[in-house]
Design an enzyme around this catalytic site. Sequence first.
Site, mmCIF file in Angstrom:
data_model
loop_
_atom_site.group_PDB
_atom_site.id
_atom_site.type_symbol
_atom_site.label_atom_id
_atom_site.label_comp_id
_atom_site.label_asym_id
_atom_site.label_seq_id
_atom_site.Cartn_x
_atom_site.Cartn_y
_atom_site.Cartn_z
ATOM 1 N N ASP A 269 -4.104 -2.980 -8.889
ATOM 2 C CA ASP A 269 -3.442 -2.087 -7.933
ATOM 3 C C ASP A 269 -4.379 -0.932 -7.591
ATOM 4 O O ASP A 269 -4.570 -0.562 -6.433
ATOM 5 C CB ASP A 269 -2.149 -1.580 -8.588
ATOM 6 C CG ASP A 269 -1.409 -0.556 -7.747
ATOM 7 O OD1 ASP A 269 -1.086 -0.870 -6.594
ATOM 8 O OD2 ASP A 269 -1.169 0.560 -8.258
ATOM 9 N N HIS B 19 5.349 -5.529 -7.455
ATOM 10 C CA HIS B 19 5.119 -4.348 -8.284
ATOM 11 C C HIS B 19 5.626 -3.037 -7.698
ATOM 12 O O HIS B 19 5.910 -2.103 -8.435
ATOM 13 C CB HIS B 19 3.646 -4.240 -8.707
ATOM 14 C CG HIS B 19 2.734 -3.648 -7.678
ATOM 15 N ND1 HIS B 19 2.008 -4.406 -6.812
ATOM 16 C CD2 HIS B 19 2.436 -2.360 -7.369
ATOM 17 C CE1 HIS B 19 1.291 -3.620 -6.012
ATOM 18 N NE2 HIS B 19 1.539 -2.365 -6.332
ATOM 19 N N ASP C 14 -37.654 2.993 -11.787
ATOM 20 C CA ASP C 14 -38.940 2.302 -11.824
ATOM 21 C C ASP C 14 -38.878 1.046 -12.675
ATOM 22 O O ASP C 14 -39.761 0.211 -12.649
ATOM 23 C CB ASP C 14 -40.078 3.241 -12.274
ATOM 24 C CG ASP C 14 -40.000 3.532 -13.757
ATOM 25 O OD1 ASP C 14 -38.887 3.403 -14.306
ATOM 26 O OD2 ASP C 14 -41.022 3.880 -14.367
ATOM 27 N N GLU D 270 10.027 0.824 -7.249
ATOM 28 C CA GLU D 270 9.640 2.197 -6.933
ATOM 29 C C GLU D 270 9.961 2.559 -5.481
ATOM 30 O O GLU D 270 10.470 3.634 -5.205
ATOM 31 C CB GLU D 270 8.129 2.338 -7.205
ATOM 32 C CG GLU D 270 7.516 3.638 -6.763
ATOM 33 C CD GLU D 270 7.676 4.734 -7.779
ATOM 34 O OE1 GLU D 270 8.263 4.470 -8.837
ATOM 35 O OE2 GLU D 270 7.211 5.854 -7.497
ATOM 36 N N ASP D 271 9.676 1.651 -4.570
ATOM 37 C CA ASP D 271 9.688 2.015 -3.144
ATOM 38 C C ASP D 271 10.794 1.390 -2.308
ATOM 39 O O ASP D 271 10.945 1.719 -1.142
ATOM 40 C CB ASP D 271 8.349 1.621 -2.493
ATOM 41 C CG ASP D 271 7.199 2.466 -3.013
ATOM 42 O OD1 ASP D 271 7.476 3.524 -3.585
ATOM 43 O OD2 ASP D 271 6.046 2.052 -2.844
ATOM 44 N N HIS E 217 -0.411 -4.723 0.860
ATOM 45 C CA HIS E 217 -0.904 -4.153 -0.396
ATOM 46 C C HIS E 217 -0.565 -5.017 -1.619
ATOM 47 O O HIS E 217 -1.474 -5.478 -2.322
ATOM 48 C CB HIS E 217 -0.429 -2.706 -0.551
ATOM 49 C CG HIS E 217 -0.579 -2.159 -1.932
ATOM 50 N ND1 HIS E 217 -1.815 -1.965 -2.512
ATOM 51 C CD2 HIS E 217 0.333 -1.799 -2.858
ATOM 52 C CE1 HIS E 217 -1.641 -1.501 -3.739
ATOM 53 N NE2 HIS E 217 -0.345 -1.394 -3.977
HETATM 54 MN MN MN Z 1 0.827 -0.441 -5.608
#
Ligand code: MN
Length: 717
Positions: free
Chosen positions: A138, A71, A258, A75-76, A47
Site C-alpha cells: 500500500d 483494504h 569510483d 476505512e473509507d 489504488h
Molecule cells: Mn490504501
Amino acid sequence: MRQYELVEKVKSYDPVADEEALNRAYVFAMKMHAAQKRESGDPYFSHPLEVAEILISYRMDCATIMAALLHDTVEDTAASYEDLKELFGQTVADLVRGMTKLSKLEITPEASKQAQNFQKLVLAISEDIRVLLIKLADRLHNMRSLHIRAEEKRLRIAKETLEIYVPLAERMGMQALKDELEDYCFFNLYPDAHKTIESRLRFLSETGKNDVQTVVEQLQKDLAEHDIPAQVKGREKRPYSIWHKMQKKNIPFEQVCDIIAFRIIVDNIEDCYKALGVIHTKYPMIGGRYKDYISTPKQNGYRSLHTGVIGPLNRRIEVQIRSKDMDKVAELGVAAHWEYKQGATKEGTQYRWLRDLLDLMNRCSDPNDFLEHTKIALYQDQVFCFSPKGDLITLPQGATAIDFAYAVHSRVGDTCVGVKINGKITPLRTELKNGDQVEVLTNKNQTPSPEWEHIAVTAKAKASIRRFIRAQQYEQNIQNARNMFLNETKYFGLSFNDKELQPLIQKYKSFLKAGQDQVDDLLAAIGAGVVSFKDVFHELHPECSKSTLKKALSLFKKKEQKPEETNKNMPVVGLIPGISLNFAKCCHPIPGDSIVGIITTGKGVTIHTVDCTHLNQYQEEPERWIPVEWNSAMLQNKILPARICLEVEDKPSVLSEITTITAKQNIAVTNLKIQNRKNGLSEIILEVEVKDSSSLDLLLQSFRSCQFVSNVHRLKF
Ligand code: MN
C-alpha cells in the site's frame, strides 16, 4: 488490470486459489469505491487494484490478495468488519481490520524522534505478518503516486515512510521494495540533491558503460574456466544509497562511485565459495572488504559473500556472490518464503520460516512467547500510547491512565484529576490500548489517593503514590496529635505549643525511627499511636489527673465554643484546616444529624452521628473526640449517602414503585439489596444520596404512606 487477468495471475502460482472468492472481492471493492476518486481524478479502485498487483508480484496467497483489494473499504466506505467477515471469512476480514488500525496511526513531527518505538507499535498492531506486507505494498503504491498529493501531505508521507516503513521493509528483508521506497522518499524530501546525483550517475554510466561490460565478460570467463555456472551482473548504484553514504561517511560523490559493483549468482552454496576462491586467486584483495554473510546471516535473513578486489582493467570492484535462493530471499525477504508453504500439509510447519524470521528479527525474545501460528505477537507485553502533542509513551501491557500520567511526569501524576482517552473523559482505572491518545487533566490542588496504588501497574507510579501517601500520613499524624493536645489542654483551660515537646524528644527517642529527632517526629509518633498520648500529656501537665473525665457529651453542651479556624471548603466546621475527613460507613451521617468527629489513626477525622453505637469504643479516649457541626454554607449542593431499610410485600412491581418514589423526589439510588425473603415479605436495603436529613425524612414519609410498605427505618449501623 482486468478482473480476469488478476484471477489468472493468482491461479498461475496458486492453482488451488478460490477463484470465485477473488472475483467477489474484486467486484465488492469496485462497487464500494465506485463513487470515490483519487486526488489525481482516477477512480479510487485503481489504488487497491495496484496494491493487489504488487502483492501478486510477490506471489502472495489468495487471502492476502483479497484483503489487498478490500483494504480501504472499512476505512473509507460503508462496509464494516462484520460485512467482510460474512462475505469473505474471518481471515480476510482480520487482515483488513489490521490495515484499518494501521491507517489510524499518524506520525507527527514531534513523534518522529521516536521512530523506533513507532516501528514497534506498527508491529504490535499488525498481529499478522501479512498485514505488514499489505501495508508495505500500500505504501509503495502511495509513494509511486505521491506526486498527486498536496505538498504538505507529500512531505509528511515521505518522512513517515523513510522513518518507519523503510526500516520495517529492511527488517523483513525486502530489499527491492525497500530500495524503491527509499528512492521515492529521497526524491520527495531532497529534490535538489536527488536531481544532482541522478544526473551525475547518468553521466558515469554513459561514460563507463564499456568498462562495466568488459569486467562482466572477464569475470564470466574466469568462472567458466573453473566450471562454475554463474550469472554476472553489473550492479547499478541507487541515488539514495550514494547520498546516504556521502552523508554518513562525509565523503564526496566521486569516492562513493569510483568503485563499480558486481553480483555473481551461482547454483548453490558450494559454488559461492568456489567462485570466491577464483576471484581471490586471480585478483588482489582490498583489505577490510571481505564479509561472509553465508556463515553468519544478517538479522533479516540476508545471505551473501561480499568482497573487494583490484579487478580486470585494474579497476577497484566490489563483488557480491550468492546462490539463486539467497538472491531471491535478498530481494523479496519475508515474501520469498511464502511459496514454501505451498504443499506444506502439517499444521504448524508451514509457518516455521516465519518463526525463524521473527526470531531473527527479535533475537532478544523467546520465539515461543511471541508467536502463535501466523500471528505476530511482537511487543505484546507493551502498549504504545500518545500524548496530545504526539509523543509516544511506552507502557507495560495492562497499564492504566494513572500509569500514563506518572510516565509523563510524577508531578502530572500527583495532580491528576482525570483523563481524556481519544477525546473522551474516561475513568483513571481504564486500561490503555495500543494507539490511544491520552490527555491528562490536572489540578494543582489535587493529591494522590491511596486507591491509586491499586490501579497503577508500573513501579514508577506505585512508588510515587506510596511516597506521597507516606508523607501525607506523616503530616496527618502530626495534625492528629496536635489536635489531641489542643483539645485536651483546652479542656483543662491550658494552652499548647509544639515547642513544649522539645525536652521530651530524648526520652521517647527509642520509639522514633533512626534519624528522627524533631518535634514533628515525636508528634507523628503520637498521632500514629506509637507513643502514648496520655503518657506524654501527663509528662507535660502532671497536675491534671491521668484519668480524665469522659466528656463526649459535655463537648456538645459547649457549642458556643466555636473553633477559631474553619475551612469554608469542608462540609463540616470545627476541624483544623487540611485534616482529612471521612464519613463513617456505619451510621452514614447526613446534614441535619447531630454529629461528632473522632480522630482515627492514619485516616484523619471520621464523622459519626452522636447516637452511633460505634462511638462506645471511644468512651475511654476523650482526647479523640472533636466537636463538629455541619457547614451549611458549603452543603448547598452537596449530597451524601444514607441507608434505608424497607420491609415490603413480595411482589414483582415493588422495585419499580420504589424507584418511582425516589425519582419523584429527585433522589438518586446508588445501591439496592434484597434480603430475607419470607412469608410474602422482603427486606430491601436501599442506599440513596440525599442533601440533608429533612429530605431523607420526606422520603421515609412517602414510603410509610405506601400500601406495600409495612415498615421503614433509616439504618445507622
Ligand atoms: Mn490504501
